[in-house]
Each structure stands twice: as C-alpha cells, then as structure tokens.
Design an enzyme around this catalytic site. Structure first.
Site, PDB file in Angstrom:
ATOM      1  N   ASP A 112       4.033   4.990   0.289  1.00  0.00           N
ATOM      2  CA  ASP A 112       2.825   5.009  -0.332  1.00  0.00           C
ATOM      3  C   ASP A 112       1.773   5.774   0.494  1.00  0.00           C
ATOM      4  O   ASP A 112       1.713   5.603   1.749  1.00  0.00           O
ATOM      5  CB  ASP A 112       2.299   3.510  -0.540  1.00  0.00           C
ATOM      6  CG  ASP A 112       3.320   2.973  -1.583  1.00  0.00           C
ATOM      7  OD1 ASP A 112       4.105   3.690  -2.327  1.00  0.00           O
ATOM      8  OD2 ASP A 112       3.201   1.721  -1.829  1.00  0.00           O
ATOM      9  N   ASP A 156       8.202   2.510 -14.890  1.00  0.00           N
ATOM     10  CA  ASP A 156       7.984   1.006 -14.398  1.00  0.00           C
ATOM     11  C   ASP A 156       8.460   0.259 -15.609  1.00  0.00           C
ATOM     12  O   ASP A 156       8.086   0.230 -16.603  1.00  0.00           O
ATOM     13  CB  ASP A 156       6.620   0.802 -13.773  1.00  0.00           C
ATOM     14  CG  ASP A 156       6.069   1.692 -12.692  1.00  0.00           C
ATOM     15  OD1 ASP A 156       7.187   2.042 -11.953  1.00  0.00           O
ATOM     16  OD2 ASP A 156       4.950   1.963 -12.531  1.00  0.00           O
TER      17      ASP A 156
END
Lengths: 261, 205
Positions: free
Chosen positions: A11, A130
């Site tokens: 990330d 997702d």
C-alpha cells in the site's frame, strides 16, 4: 509448466509504503523501491502497488515513483488505485508499470476496460474486484456482492457475474479480494475464488486472508487461483516469500523457486 | 564495444528494456530515427500492443526498411515479445496486415480450451533445444522466465527454435537464426535469468 505466482502487495501513500515493512537490513522500510528490491531478492513473482491516497496532486508523485521502481527492479509489477481513464493508464504504463489495476472506474464505466484493452492489450489490464459474501436463501448458491470506493460503497453487481463480464470486455486478469477474509489471517475465501476462477478463462489472483502456509496451498490448488497475494503477512515477515514457495514446491505445486545456497 | 539501438516506435514503454541492457554494461541508445538506427551494431525491437498497430507505426515512421536492411546485412537483431511477432509473415491478431516477413510462419492465439487461461501470464520454463545458442551461456539448468502474452508464433522452420515452452502447446519461446534472435518472454522482467540472457546478448560479438 506455468508456475503459480506469489505476489506481495504494497500500500502506497504519498509515495511511501504505508505501515512500513519489517525486513532485516532495510535502510528505509518506507521506500517502495527498497522494499521492492528486497522482494525481488526473495524471488517474489510479481509486485502489486496500490496507491491508497490517489488524489489529483498525488498522481505526479505516483508517476515519479513508478519510474523509479521500473529503473531499479527487473520483475513485473502492477499499479492500482485511483485510475479513472485511459490517460491515467497510459501515464502509468509509460512510466514503466507492466500492468494497471482498475476497480471503481471499471464498475462505473465498463467500456473503459474495452477501450484500455484495445489500446494497450488485455495483458496489461487487471480488473480488481472487492467482494463481500451476501446472505442468500438456502436454495440458491452463495453469492458475493461487489463493493467499490475501497470497499465503502456496495453495488448491485454479483462478483462472479462481474468477473465474467470484465473478462468478456477485455480484462487480462482478475485481482479478487474477499472483504470478509481480508485481515483475518483465517485463509482465503476459497468458495469465492473457485466460483470466479471457474467462471473466467483469464488468470485470477486471490487476495485477502492469508495467514498460514496451508492457505496458499488451498487457494492455489482446490480453489484454482493462478496467483496468491498477501500484504502484511510478508511485510511483518510472519511468513517469508521463500518459506511459502518452499512449502508449495514440497507439496508438488508448480512454483518457481531456487533455494539459495 | 558494440552500439545497441533500442527502437522506440511508440508501442509500450522501453524503460525497463533500456535499464536491463544498461545494467549489463551495454552502450545503448533509444531512437526512432532510421538514420541513427542504421549505424547501430545491434538492434533491439521491443513492444507490447497489437500487431497491426505496431506495423502501422513502423511504416509511418519509416522504420521497416532500416530493420530489414540491418538484418540482411548480418547484424545482430533481437525482437522481444511483440517485436518477435513482427518478424513473421502475419498474425491472427490483425488479419490482413503483413509483418516484416523475415521469418516464415503466422502468429496465432492460444486456444483457451482444456482450462488454459489466456493470457499466458507468469513464470514458465524454457527448454533449451539449442544449448549452443550464445544467449544461453551459464544459464541455470531449468531457467524460468516471465511471460505475458495471448499470441505466439507458429514457426514454419522448427530448426530455428532455440528454446520452447509448454503451454497447451509446445511453442517457440526463443528463436535463433544466425544473427536474428527473438524471444516471447520479457528478459527485462525475468530477474536473474533474464538479466543473464541480456548480458549474453550485450557481450555477444
């Protein structure tokens, strides 16, 4: 034989690795290039960088970072986060990304997938999904709902159906994250992964839930994933990439791994 | 030291290819100028994207003849991925478009039957059919390299296949015919093995 891939995911916020990475001997654990080099040395098969700020001002920082990564590591990497149009994709690919991962924009404008695949080739267009399990009545199959905006906004889309559609539109790969399993370390959602993997003829990267060696084995064999992604597990060295690879190789999974003397 | 030109004709980024060649000590320049490319000792033709678009760009930028002349003059040439496909007569990807026609055969799409995922994406082994190929010096015994493609050339003359890879079919992953080298995978993305191949290419006389 084509190997199953082990993919660490980083990330990125304002050009830095979020939460840091606890590797031995890294001078700057927040520098994505340093971290990428460490994973390169560990024989990771690919890297995924997700920009979690993705504000407009931040795009320039991201592009500069992608250029720096491309100049320093000789392995494939994917960049995602905040991609909204063909120009974003072109900028990232020109900066040196091998693939881009599109999530929210692909749901909102599915034609973007086709446009990007036509311009740059399917092989560099990853559609990230997702997905969250939904309660369905016992008669029906289990279902998974697609969420966008980093998991904040539910959509009407069924994850398996959306994956199939994305593949038809020209996606070259699906990066499938189970929101239920993400962060639990209880294992990947093998039901979801198998359902999507069976539905499409493009590679599927499973994400969310890795905690033990067996989890990688399950998702790459029984659930049919082509690649398994993990983040904090690797960053905090709870398991290392070589450990996972050695385990899988020992279990007879096709893996690219050469034990260092 | 030989001068190596990387042809930048607008088909994908060439940073990684350039960096990999430079890392192995190559004297590299990037260009789309036919006059400059004509002076190079070795030419590298990279590329990702569609076959038809690539040929259109090569023609539009007057690069077709300089590439063909380079090869016919016996100078070292390396095609990577789409740059390999362009050496052939044609491609199923862009029907009706003529390739450079240096090598005989057609570029075909993988058949996604038998649970074959397409694109062929990830690390796969190359079987060295011609171990004497100068690119193979000091490679490990079962080298694995990074592939990312949906099309592969169906080579007419099987003798020029220096290495092959199994994916539904046994396809040509490295081609070697005299001064012409081509590879389906991305050496610039194949970590140690890829860099070794690049090094062998740079150091080749």
């Amino acid at each position: 034989m084509l190997s199953k891939r082990i993919i660490p995911c980083l990330d990125i916020k304002e050009g830095r690795v979020v939460k840091g990475v606890q590797f031995l001997g890294l001078r700057d654990a927040g520098d994505p290039v340093e971290v990428a080099k460490a994973y390169d040395a560990q024989q990771a098969d690919e890297l995924v960088f997700l920009d979690i700020t993705a504000s407009y001002e931040n795009r320039k920082t991201l592009i500069e970072l992608v250029e720096r990564i491309a100049q320093n590591i000789f392995m494939p990497f994917t960049v995602g986060g905040g991609i909204s149009d063909v120009q974003d994709i072109r900028n990232l690919l020109n900066a040196g990304a091998d693939k881009v991962s599109i999530n929210t924009a692909a749901v909102k404008y599915p034609e973007l997938i086709t446009e990007a695949a036509t311009k740059f080739g399917s092989q560099c267009i990853v559609v990230a999904i997702d997905a969250k399990r939904v309660q369905t009545d016992a008669v029906r199959h289990p279902g998974w709902q697609v969420y966008i905006h980093g998991g904040r906004t539910p959509t009407e889309l069924d994850a398996v159906e959306w994956a199939r559609q994305a593949a038809q539109l020209g996606a070259g790969e699906i990066l499938l994250t189970s929101m239920d399993c993400d962060g639990t370390k209880d294992g990947y959602d093998t039901g979801l992964t198998k359902a999507v993997s069976d539905a499409v003829t493009i590679p599927v990267i499973a994400s969310g839930g890795a905690g033990k060696l067996e989890h990688f084995y399950d998702v790459l064999t029984h659930a049919g994933a082509d690649a398994a992604l993990a983040a904090s597990l690797f960053h905090y060295a709870e398991l290392t990439v070589p450990q996972v690879k050695e385990f899988l190789q020992h279990k007879g999974v096709a893996i690219r791994y050469e034990k260092k003397a | 030291m030989s001068r190596i030109a990387i042809v930048d004709y607008g088909m994908g980024n060439i940073h990684s290819v350039r960096k990999a060649l430079e890392a192995q000590g190559g004297d590299i320049f990037v260009s789309n100028d036919p006059a400059l490319i004509a002076q190079a000792d070795k030419v590298v033709l990279p590329g990702v994207g569609a076959f038809g678009d690539a040929m259109e760009e090569l023609e539009r930028q007057n690069l077709v003849s300089v590439l063909i002349e380079h090869i016919l003059a016996g100078k070292v040439f390396l095609g990577i991925c789409l740059g390999m496909h362009l050496l052939f007569d044609s491609s199923e990807e862009s029907l009706g478009v003529k390739g450079l026609g240096i090598l005989k055969g057609q570029v075909k799409k993988f058949d996604p039957r038998h649970n074959l995922k397409v694109p062929h994406m990830g690390w796969n082994q190359i079987k060295l059919r011609k171990p004497e190929c100068p690119l193979f010096k000091t490679l490990p015994q079962h080298p694995a390299v990074y592939f990312c493609h949906s099309f592969y050339p169906e080579v007419r003359d099987r003798e020029i296949i220096a290495a092959s890879t199994e994916y539904g079919t046994d396809f040509a992953s490295i081609i070697w015919r005299g001064n012409v080298f081509a590879m389906q995978f991305h050496p610039e993305k194949s970590q140690g093995v890829g860099l070794k191949i690049v090094e062998n290419f740079v150091k080749m006389l």
